[in-house]
Design an enzyme around this catalytic site. Structure first.
Site, PDB file in Angstrom:
ATOM      1  N   ARG A   1       0.874  -1.182   0.000  1.00 29.80           N
ATOM      2  CA  ARG A   1       0.000   0.000   0.000  1.00 29.80           C
ATOM      3  C   ARG A   1       0.904   1.222   0.000  1.00 29.80           C
ATOM      4  NH1 ARG A   1      -5.351   1.418   3.513  1.00 29.80           N
ATOM      5  NH2 ARG A   1      -6.107  -0.127   2.040  1.00 29.80           N
TER       6      ARG A   1
ATOM      7  N   HIS B   1      -7.451   0.401  -6.405  1.00 21.61           N
ATOM      8  CA  HIS B   1      -7.640  -0.450  -5.219  1.00 21.61           C
ATOM      9  C   HIS B   1      -8.302  -1.756  -5.704  1.00 21.61           C
ATOM     10  CE1 HIS B   1      -7.787  -1.569  -1.170  1.00 21.61           C
ATOM     11  NE2 HIS B   1      -8.652  -0.728  -0.664  1.00 21.61           N
TER      12      HIS B   1
ATOM     13  N   GLN C   1     -10.082  -4.273  -3.336  1.00 18.09           N
ATOM     14  CA  GLN C   1     -11.385  -3.761  -2.899  1.00 18.09           C
ATOM     15  C   GLN C   1     -12.456  -4.094  -3.955  1.00 18.09           C
ATOM     16  OE1 GLN C   1     -12.160  -1.812   0.085  1.00 18.09           O
ATOM     17  NE2 GLN C   1     -14.144  -2.478  -0.649  1.00 18.09           N
TER      18      GLN C   1
ATOM     19  N   ASP D   1     -17.263   6.512  -1.245  1.00 19.50           N
ATOM     20  CA  ASP D   1     -15.944   6.445  -0.592  1.00 19.50           C
ATOM     21  C   ASP D   1     -15.713   7.825   0.032  1.00 19.50           C
ATOM     22  OD1 ASP D   1     -13.252   5.967   0.045  1.00 19.50           O
ATOM     23  OD2 ASP D   1     -12.530   6.100  -2.022  1.00 19.50           O
TER      24      ASP D   1
ATOM     25  N   CYS E   1     -16.516   1.348   0.858  1.00 17.50           N
ATOM     26  CA  CYS E   1     -15.281   0.587   1.105  1.00 17.50           C
ATOM     27  C   CYS E   1     -14.797   0.726   2.543  1.00 17.50           C
ATOM     28  CB  CYS E   1     -14.196   1.012   0.124  1.00 17.50           C
ATOM     29  SG  CYS E   1     -13.865   2.785   0.181  1.00 17.50           S
TER      30      CYS E   1
ATOM     31  N   ARG F   1     -13.661  -8.922   1.800  1.00 16.89           N
ATOM     32  CA  ARG F   1     -12.254  -8.611   1.522  1.00 16.89           C
ATOM     33  C   ARG F   1     -11.395  -9.838   1.849  1.00 16.89           C
ATOM     34  NH1 ARG F   1     -10.292  -3.456   1.526  1.00 16.89           N
ATOM     35  NH2 ARG F   1      -8.489  -4.566   0.723  1.00 16.89           N
TER      36      ARG F   1
END
Ligand code: CP
Ligand code: NVA
Length: 308
Positions: free
Chosen positions: A106, A133, A136, A227, A267, A295
């Site tokens: 990340r 992402h 996700q 988001d 998310c 996830r």
């Protein structure tokens, strides 16, 4: 009996790194892991987590997924490693790939992730960059599939900033043939290369819409997704962005305009009364915690394929 299948590409840096068939296969494996019907063993395999930004879901779901596969995880961040002191990525990547079997990273610049992937001899997973992402998006479409069984008549409207999460939804949605609409303020449109790739995949079907009007974008939508308005690293722009995103809250007014069967996704982490109202977040339409759980199942499936 399902078996872990090697993916065509070594790395998972972008939603576009998988084919439609591979994504569907990941969903199948995820479902089986979730129902505890599979027991793939990756004893002694090690996942290295390199996180330059905070994380709750991605970090923990990767750790638990790896432990469920019988492997272990090493959790690194810039302060506990030499990365923070400026050791070149190409050196870190060559060293870590001699210890670990797979790396999940990340970071801020997508180019840095690509640099890791270039020098690592082991698979590299995008655990979020400023551009994408993809892990996700896998969990998001798995959640949508659980709800609607397939993607045939699904219309997904994302209301918010057209950055990492939106970009991966666009690409994964295009591969799965889902109509994706992005409603964002002017100046916050998704990445242009992502838009052209998605349009190229969809060919004649006009499955992607970018608009600045959330009200029309949610008409007929079965999935409403949002988001945070200010992503990690944008703390200084928060006040300005709060003003620019005014009117882009998923609240009861928007829900009323969507399809009656619509579900709500986020998310996480969420800022109530900014991108989503508390009422909608806590409503029976929310599948936000199913999505968060997924996830782990999706990443367990992803790891098992990348380690095969
Ligand atoms: N959605 C997500 O990636 O959450 P974290 O930042 O907590 O990992
Ligand atoms: N767009 C958000 C996603 C967090 C999971 C960010 O980059 O901070």
């Amino acid at each position: 009996m399902l078996k872990p299948k090697k993916l065509a590409k070594k790395n998972f840096l972008s939603s576009f790194d998988m084919s439609t068939e591979e994504i569907e296969y990941i969903f199948e494996v995820s479902k089986n892991f979730k129902e505890k019907k599979l027991n793939f063993e990756f004893t002694n395999k090690v996942l290295g987590l390199i996180f330059d930004k905070s994380s709750t879901r991605t970090r923990v779901s990767f750790q638990v997924a790896m432990s469920r596969l019988g492997g272990t995880t090493i959790d690194l961040n810039p302060t506990t490693s030499q990365i923070g002191r400026g050791e070149p990525i190409k050196d870190t990547a060559r060293v870590l790939s001699r210890y670990c079997d797979v790396l999940a990273i990340r970071t801020f610049n997508h180019a840095d992730l690509e640099e890791y992937a270039k020098w690592s001899t082991k698979p590299v997973i995008n655990a979020l960059t400023d551009l994408e992402h993809p892990c996700q998006a896998l969990a998001d479409f798995l959640t949508i599939k659980e709800e609607f069984n397939d993607f045939k008549n699904v219309v997904l409207t994302f209301v918010g900033d057209g950055n990492n999460v939106a970009n991966s939804l666009i690409l994964c949605g295009a591969l799965l043939g889902v109509e994706v609409r992005i409603a964002c303020p002017k100046g916050y449109e998704p990445n242009e290369k992502v838009i052209s790739k998605a349009r190229e995949i969809c060919k004649k079907k006009n499955l992607l819409q970018i608009t600045h009007d959330p009200t029309t974008a949610v008409i007929g939508a079965n999935v409403l997704y949002t988001d945070v308005w200010s992503s990690m690293g944008e703390e200084k722009q928060k006040e300005e962005k709060d003003k620019e995103f005014d009117g882009f809250t998923i609240d009861d007014n928007l829900i009323k305009k969507s399809n009656p069967d619509a579900i709500v996704l986020h998310c996480l982490p969420a800022y109530r009364s900014k991108e989503i109202s508390d009422q909608v977040f806590e409503s029976e339409k929310s599948r936000i915690f199913e999505q968060a759980e997924n996830r782990m199942h999706a990443q367990q499936a992803l790891l098992s394929c990348l380690l095969s």
